[in-house]
Design an enzyme around this catalytic site. Structure first.
Site, PDB file in Angstrom:
ATOM      1  N   HIS A  65       0.862  -0.978   0.026  1.00  0.00           N
ATOM      2  CA  HIS A  65       0.247   0.410  -0.119  1.00  0.00           C
ATOM      3  C   HIS A  65       1.314   1.628  -0.251  1.00  0.00           C
ATOM      4  O   HIS A  65       2.162   1.185  -0.203  1.00  0.00           O
ATOM      5  CB  HIS A  65      -0.688  -0.200   1.010  1.00  0.00           C
ATOM      6  CG  HIS A  65      -0.171  -0.120   2.659  1.00  0.00           C
ATOM      7  ND1 HIS A  65       0.341  -0.951   3.281  1.00  0.00           N
ATOM      8  CD2 HIS A  65      -0.244   1.151   3.137  1.00  0.00           C
ATOM      9  CE1 HIS A  65       0.727  -0.950   3.726  1.00  0.00           C
ATOM     10  NE2 HIS A  65       1.330   0.361   4.335  1.00  0.00           N
ATOM     11  N   CYS A 192       1.559   3.994  11.433  1.00  0.00           N
ATOM     12  CA  CYS A 192       2.540   3.767  10.415  1.00  0.00           C
ATOM     13  C   CYS A 192       2.741   4.471   9.295  1.00  0.00           C
ATOM     14  O   CYS A 192       2.305   5.584   9.486  1.00  0.00           O
ATOM     15  CB  CYS A 192       1.930   2.474  10.107  1.00  0.00           C
ATOM     16  SG  CYS A 192       0.655   2.884   8.686  1.00  0.00           S
TER      17      CYS A 192
END
Length: 675
Positions: A65, A192
């Site tokens: 991603h 993250c």
């Protein structure tokens, strides 16, 4: 608004054998759906995110991603692999691959949907239903949440009937005993680099593990959809803290003084029960302290040697990042003073006692003395913020003290680096000492600064300072005596370092080495500063030149970036070449290094000098041998641009034909096989 995933974005028979091939196959579906505008640019962003940390999860899941400027709207593509693909998970290959694409400024609603998906991936019924899906349409509906998971994926086909309630006995006359003690309470923060997937998976894992252990876990997810701050009352009442993160935790001071476990976000996904047990053990031992602050905390699951090396780099870069404004302000003031008052301005009396408003010499002296004061902070600030990067605010006092001692014993920048690391290490050691709860309040304010400053002062004055000062003096004398071939070799080496990682750690090492010489300038240190700045200007200027001369070798986005790279390169902002290097590193970085080495070597050979630490072509009047200096920059830029055009041209030569013609006609690059 388009749906996040459609049947066209589902591949239930993904044939790719590598994670790169899987990402490409799913990304091609996004391009066909009009969700991605530049396939290679998007894949470069995916690869850059993957390089930060593998995206494989336990349970056979891969979630490549990224956020990318090449994405038009938040999109999800799903692929199911029969043989499994290695995404770096501990338990083996992944058979369920989710490619998540979010635009650089993605809207909060769709990012919230992506975060919901991330939580669903922790549900075995959800993943089981995807493994048994036979048609793309229902699989897409399941992922969107339009269709609930079928109960045949590892769960009972029907719920067990509720047992008949048994009559409660009559209450006893005596009152019930006191309520059970309150459960252990944990507050956690997950984050993250992209804030899309791992952030929410770690939160879900921690909450589930907390329920299983009888622990109350409240999680603050600092993701792309924003974050809602935990209630201060929850934080105050918490018995322990878990940070599962790969970017800096925002407002970290809220959690100071509590037992803390600080790990990477992947540890939060894969081993939440261990983290909960660890923070409970710390609480039982009375182990507390201010949580360490780091710009990019490392995944504690990684190899220990690699983890320490990366953390060391982060600590040093934290110090350097805070020093740079002092370098820019002080260095430019000093350079302007020399330009205005000549090279004897450093002999002028203090302007506090002698200043004539109508004399340029007085104004030059004012600039020089102000710049010198700013430069006087360099070593203490470097040491203080290295310690800050290691131990948060408690590291500031011993770090600044150690840096000041380094100046006192003439240990210079090397002494400042060592003082900062010593201060951070001492503070971290003191924080591990178990202390009574009554004394915890004074630890950050009194005990830690007192003990750590005393220890660092002792080490810097009596143990470390003098050897480092001797080493610093030897380095300064060596620079002063540089001439001929030695100077040219050093210039080439500094040029290679400046262009290797384009603003990264090695670039900063070379730049810090050069700036350190400006504190006590001599002919050699001024040549080094000139070579470093000239080489740092080459990569963006070369990419700008290459996109102008051979635009068909670059994508439309790269050609637009090339226009901005002219200004960035001229301003000595090496990072202007990063978009090109990210998309094609094996061709761009070697080309940039070759040009930087040529420029650095020529600058040293020409004897160019520079008293300013920054400024690019805008400080040319402050450069010794300015015309030769510009010639060195032009030569390196030409070499780098020619090499990158040659390498990109060779890439398209094999198999030229229809695909090559199409690439030339559209202005798009062919797929770089090696990169």
């Amino acid at each position: 608004m388009s749906e996040l995933i459609t049947a066209e974005l589902v591949d239930l028979d993904l044939s790719a054998e590598t994670k790169e091939a899987a990402a490409r196959a799913l990304a091609e579906r996004m391009v066909a759906a009009g969700r991605v505008t530049d396939l290679d640019g998007f894949l470069a962003d995916v690869a850059a995110r993957e390089a930060q940390m593998p995206t494989g999860l336990d349970g056979g899941i891969g979630i490549p991603h990224c956020r990318s400027a090449h994405v038009t709207e938040p999109t999800l593509a799903f692929g199911r692999s029969g043989r499994g693909i290695d995404f770096g998970a501990v338990d083996g290959p992944a058979d369920l691959i989710f490619l998540i694409a979010a635009p650089a400024g993605g809207d909060a609603d769709h990012l919230s949907i992506l975060s919901t998906l991330a939580r669903h991936l922790m549900d075995e019924a959800f993943t089981g239903a995807l493994r048994s899906a036979v048609e793309p349409g229902p699989a897409a509906a399941l992922i969107r949440g339009d269709e609930p998971p079928r109960p045949d994926a590892g769960e009972a086909s029907a719920p067990e009937p509720e047992p008949e309630p048994t009559p409660e006995p009559e209450p006893a006359a005596a009152p019930e005993p006191a309520a059970a003690p309150a459960p252990f309470r944990i507050v956690a923060v997950t984050s993250c680099p992209t804030g899309i997937a791992h952030t929410y998976m770690a939160a879900e894992s921690l909450e589930k593990a907390g329920k299983a252990a009888g622990v109350e876990v409240s999680v603050e997810t600092q993701g792309s959809a924003g974050f809602k701050r935990l209630d201060p009352r929850l934080v105050a009442a918490a018995d322990g803290v878990i940070f599962a993160h790969d970017v800096e935790v925002r407002d970290k001071d809220r959690f100071a003084g509590k037992p803390t476990v600080d790990v990477g976000v992947k540890a939060g996904v894969n081993r939440p029960a261990e983290l909960i047990a660890e923070v409970r053990e710390k609480a039982e031992r009375g182990e507390t302290g201010a949580p360490a602050r780091a710009a990019a905390p490392m995944d504690k699951d990684a190899d220990q040697a690699d983890g320490f090396a990366t953390r060391l780099r982060t600590w040093l870069m934290t110090g350097v990042s805070y020093v740079v404004p002092f370098v820019a302000a002080g260095g430019l003031l000093i350079a302007l003073a020399f330009a205005l008052g000549g090279y004897t301005v450093d002999k002028a009396p203090s302007v506090a006692h002698h200043f004539l408003w109508t004399e340029s010499a007085s104004w030059a002296a004012l600039l020089f003395q102000t710049g010198s004061v700013a430069f006087g902070f360099l070593v203490p600030v470097l040491a203080g913020f290295i310690a800050y990067g290691m131990a948060d605010r408690p590291g500031l006092v011993p770090g600044f003290v150690g840096g000041a001692v380094a100046l006192t014993v003439n240990a210079g920048f090397l002494g400042g680096l060592i003082a900062g690391l010593l201060a951070g290490a001492v503070v971290r050691a003191v924080q591990r000492i178990g202390i009574p709860p009554a004394l915890r309040g004074i630890m950050p304010v009194v005990v830690i600064p007192l003990l750590s400053s005393a220890v660092v002062g002792f080490l810097m004055f009596l143990v470390v300072g003098k050897p480092v000062a001797a080493l610093q003096k030897g380095l300064t004398d060596w620079l002063s005596g540089l001439s001929g071939a030695n100077a040219v070799i050093l210039g080439a080496l500094l040029g290679l370092m400046m262009c290797f990682d384009l603003g990264g750690p090695l670039n900063k090492v070379a730049y810090t080495f050069a700036v350190g010489g400006l504190a006590h300038p001599n002919e050699g240190s001024l040549k080094v500063m000139a070579a470093v700045m000239a080489a740092g200007m080459v990569p963006p200027l070369a990419m700008a030149l290459a996109t102008t001369v051979r635009g068909r070798l670059f994508t439309t986005t790269e050609r637009e970036n090339g226009k901005a790279a002219w200004v960035l390169g001229a301003s000595f902002i090496t990072e202007g070449a990063i978009p090109f290097a990210a998309a094609d590193p094996l061709r761009v970085i070697p080309s940039a290094m070759a040009g930087g080495a040529v420029t650095g070597a020529l600058s040293m050979a020409f004897g160019c000098t520079l008293r300013a630490p920054h400024g690019g072509i805008f400080v040319v009047p402050l450069i010794g041998q300015p015309l030769l200096y510009l010639l060195a920059i032009a030569a390196g830029t030409g070499v780098s641009a020619a090499l990158v055009m040659l390498l990109k041209g060779l890439r398209g030569a094999p198999g030229a034909g229809s695909s090559g013609t199409a690439a030339a006609a559209t202005g798009e690059r062919e797929v770089p096989v090696a990169a």
